[in-house]
Design an enzyme around this catalytic site. Structure first.
Site, PDB file in Angstrom:
ATOM      1  N   ASP A  22      15.264 -27.405 -16.152  1.00  0.00           N
ATOM      2  CA  ASP A  22      16.467 -27.342 -15.330  1.00  0.00           C
ATOM      3  C   ASP A  22      16.124 -27.217 -13.845  1.00  0.00           C
ATOM      4  OD1 ASP A  22      19.430 -26.801 -15.237  1.00  0.00           O
ATOM      5  OD2 ASP A  22      18.733 -24.919 -14.352  1.00  0.00           O
TER       6      ASP A  22
ATOM      7  N   GLU B 147      14.962 -32.499 -14.867  1.00  0.00           N
ATOM      8  CA  GLU B 147      16.270 -32.602 -14.230  1.00  0.00           C
ATOM      9  C   GLU B 147      16.114 -32.495 -12.721  1.00  0.00           C
ATOM     10  OE1 GLU B 147      20.714 -30.924 -13.454  1.00  0.00           O
ATOM     11  OE2 GLU B 147      19.011 -29.594 -13.490  1.00  0.00           O
TER      12      GLU B 147
HETATM   13  C1  GLC Z   1      21.767 -27.633 -13.966  1.00  0.00           C
HETATM   14  C2  GLC Z   1      22.702 -27.606 -15.158  1.00  0.00           C
HETATM   15  C3  GLC Z   1      24.004 -26.980 -14.766  1.00  0.00           C
HETATM   16  C4  GLC Z   1      23.747 -25.596 -14.218  1.00  0.00           C
HETATM   17  C5  GLC Z   1      22.714 -25.614 -13.098  1.00  0.00           C
HETATM   18  C6  GLC Z   1      22.247 -24.242 -12.733  1.00  0.00           C
HETATM   19  O1  GLC Z   1      22.229 -28.466 -12.972  1.00  0.00           O
HETATM   20  O2  GLC Z   1      22.879 -28.901 -15.658  1.00  0.00           O
HETATM   21  O3  GLC Z   1      24.895 -26.925 -15.840  1.00  0.00           O
HETATM   22  O4  GLC Z   1      24.951 -25.045 -13.752  1.00  0.00           O
HETATM   23  O5  GLC Z   1      21.567 -26.342 -13.481  1.00  0.00           O
HETATM   24  O6  GLC Z   1      21.404 -23.722 -13.719  1.00  0.00           O
END
Ligand code: GLC
Length: 541
Positions: A204, A246
């Protein structure tokens, strides 16, 4: 069982993103759970998915639906136990399905014992696990991500007597990756889950691990150095497990996250996504062409991961200001549909519940480049509820059946964690798994077919990509080629039928691989082809 013989399995795979709370409730408390998901593995297997990505399953006060972790080493009580997780993994593996889960490195919950200890005393060994400051003027060039909620990346903490740094909600203090102890903690977390049998992680919010004055505090070299160490740890101790990145960034900024094939295995391609929506609305493929041209080559052991929707708002960070306004105007005409720099709607409502358009979007997703991910519920065209808080409107219970409890839970629907979608178009009477399973032409069955064909031809996951110039922007046509496989994909982005001409050699004895039949070419060369509105063809040459 999962086949261990191909270390590049993720290149040909199809992923399924599951929000456990929404999927299936095994103990009638109104919350989906791990045993519930285990009970539905046959469904996931039957559709042909190779890997499930679980949204956070850890103990959490749920200020950000579990992305605010309070304990990295356990399961949220709503979801079950560690044993339930082991059972899920074992059962999934028996069906040839892998499981990955979110690894949230950047921040914890403010309820995490590390933060609780850190704020109470400057001499706590955890104080330096977080990023503190006496002023809120440091790192001014870092943007705010949750602009609808947060006004600063700094929040004052009375107990601590200092400001702490957070890139997301103020309830999610950022960890201090300058601290070697924090770096080590995350190796332990990974090891714990890998030893339990997990097949990898969706990592993440990776761009934000480090902060440096005078930078935008994203994509810093220190971040890449650290991520390469995580990869090395996997390769050395857990070969075959994967890391999915991500990084909501432009393709040229995501490229370094693949390193020389020694950082991430897979990385989301964020900017393609809104451009697929632009292309369908404008009946013009040009925006997708432009972003593909801007997409660099990646090492041969790496893979892009593509998606149409996920559990967040449809992000419009990777578009120009003008494009964002256009997307909002076209796809989020009501202000309530907008959230931060995005749109809180699901795939089917965005595409007017029109199955032709939804199939077309999926055809692009499954044939363009990379490994596709489907967000739970989008395979049946589930609707959304923009009136729920934050992103909850795209996280409602999975609609299994036509009944008030939608086959999600035996609890009284009033006790469900969120109300089920019950509007005249997308309500469970019209949109549910069971009905679609029984209907050969349903969206569910069309997607199942696309998954099967995507997996049957390596050209999709590993092949080269080249556009075919058909002199008509409403037509998206391209070749995917791998060794002796050559596939021509032709898609009509407009509502009206389009005639296109093809050179003889291109259209030699084509087979429509989605429908397993020879394409009927009526006239003599040069062949022309008539595509109905939103029609798509995958042709084997
Ligand atoms: C990522 C996740 C999202 C979350 C953020 C903070 O972007 O996809 O849902 O709020 O991280 O952890």
């Amino acid at each position: 069982m999962i086949k261990q013989d191909d270390p590049l399995w993720y290149k040909d795979a199809v992923f399924y993103e599951v929000y456990v709370r929404a999927f299936h409730d095994s103990n009638a408390d109104g919350h989906g759970d791990l045993p519930g998901l285990t009970a539905k593995l046959d469904y996931i297997q039957n559709l042909g998915f190779d890997c499930i990505w679980l949204l956070p399953i850890y103990p959490s006060p749920l200020k950000d639906d579990g992305y605010d972790i309070a304990d990295y080493y356990n399961i949220h009580p709503d979801y079950g136990t560690l044993e339930d997780f082991e059972i899920l993994t074992k059962e999934a593996h028996q069906r040839g399905i892998r499981i990955i889960a979110d690894l949230v490195l950047n921040h914890t919950s403010n309820q995490h014992p590390w933060f609780q200890s850190a704020r109470k005393s400057r001499s706590s060994k955890y104080r330096d696990y977080y990023v503190w400051s006496d002023t809120n003027r440091k790192y001014k060039d870092a943007r705010i991500i949750f602009i609808d909620t947060e006004t600063s990346n700094w929040t004052w903490d009375d107990t601590a007597g200092q400001y702490y740094w957070h890139r997301f909600y103020s309830s999610q203090p950022d960890l201090n990756f300058n601290n070697p102890a924090v770096q080590e903690e995350m190796f332990n977390v990974m090891k714990f889950w890998l030893d339990l049998g997990i097949d990898g992680f969706r990592v993440d919010a990776v761009p934000y691990l480090f902060e440096r004055e005078g930078t935008i505090c994203e994509n810093l070299p220190e971040t890449h150095d650290y991520l390469k160490r995580l990869r090395k740890f996997i390769d050395t101790n857990y070969p075959g497990r994967v890391l999915l990145c991500e990084a909501n960034q432009w393709p040229e900024d995501v490229r370094p996250y693949f390193g020389d094939g020694d950082e991430f295995h897979i990385g989301f391609h964020f900017p393609i996504m809104p451009r697929i929506f632009m292309a369908i609305r404008k009946s013009d493929i040009s925006d997708v062409k432009n972003i593909m041209a801007r997409t660099p080559e990646i090492p041969s052991n790496c893979q892009w991961c593509t998606f149409l929707r996920n559990h967040d708002e449809l992000t419009l960070e990777m578009v120009t200001e003008e494009e964002r306004q256009w997307m909002w105007q076209e796809y989020a005409p009501e202000s309530r549909m907008r959230l931060n720099l995005g749109i809180r709607r699901r795939l089917a409502p965005l595409l007017d519940g029109d199955q032709r358009k939804i199939e077309l979007a999926n055809s692009i997703l499954f044939s363009l480049i990379g490994t596709p991910i489907i967000y739970y519920g989008d395979e049946i065209g589930m609707g959304d509820n923009i009136w729920l808080e934050d992103r909850a409107g795209v996280r409602t219970p999975m609609q299994w059946e036509n009944s008030p409890d939608v086959g999600f839970s035996h609890a009284d629907p009033k006790k469900f964690y969120l109300p089920v979608i019950n509007d005249p178009i997308f309500g469970y009477e019209h949109i549910n798994v069971k009905d679609q399973q029984n209907c050969p032409s349903s969206l569910l069955n069309q997607i199942k077919k696309m998954i099967a064909v995507h997996k049957a031809y390596r050209a999709f996951g590993r092949g080269d990509f080249s556009w075919v110039d058909v002199d008509n922007d409403a037509i998206a046509a391209y070749y995917r080629t791998y060794q002796d496989e050559k596939i021509l994909v032709i898609q009509n982005l407009s509502a009206t039928s389009q005639a296109i001409a093809f050179p003889l050699d291109t259209i030699h004895q084509p087979i429509d691989i989605l429908n397993q039949k020879k394409l009927h070419l009526t006239n003599k060369p040069p062949f022309s082809l008539n595509l109905a509105g939103y029609e798509y063809l995958w042709l084997k040459i």
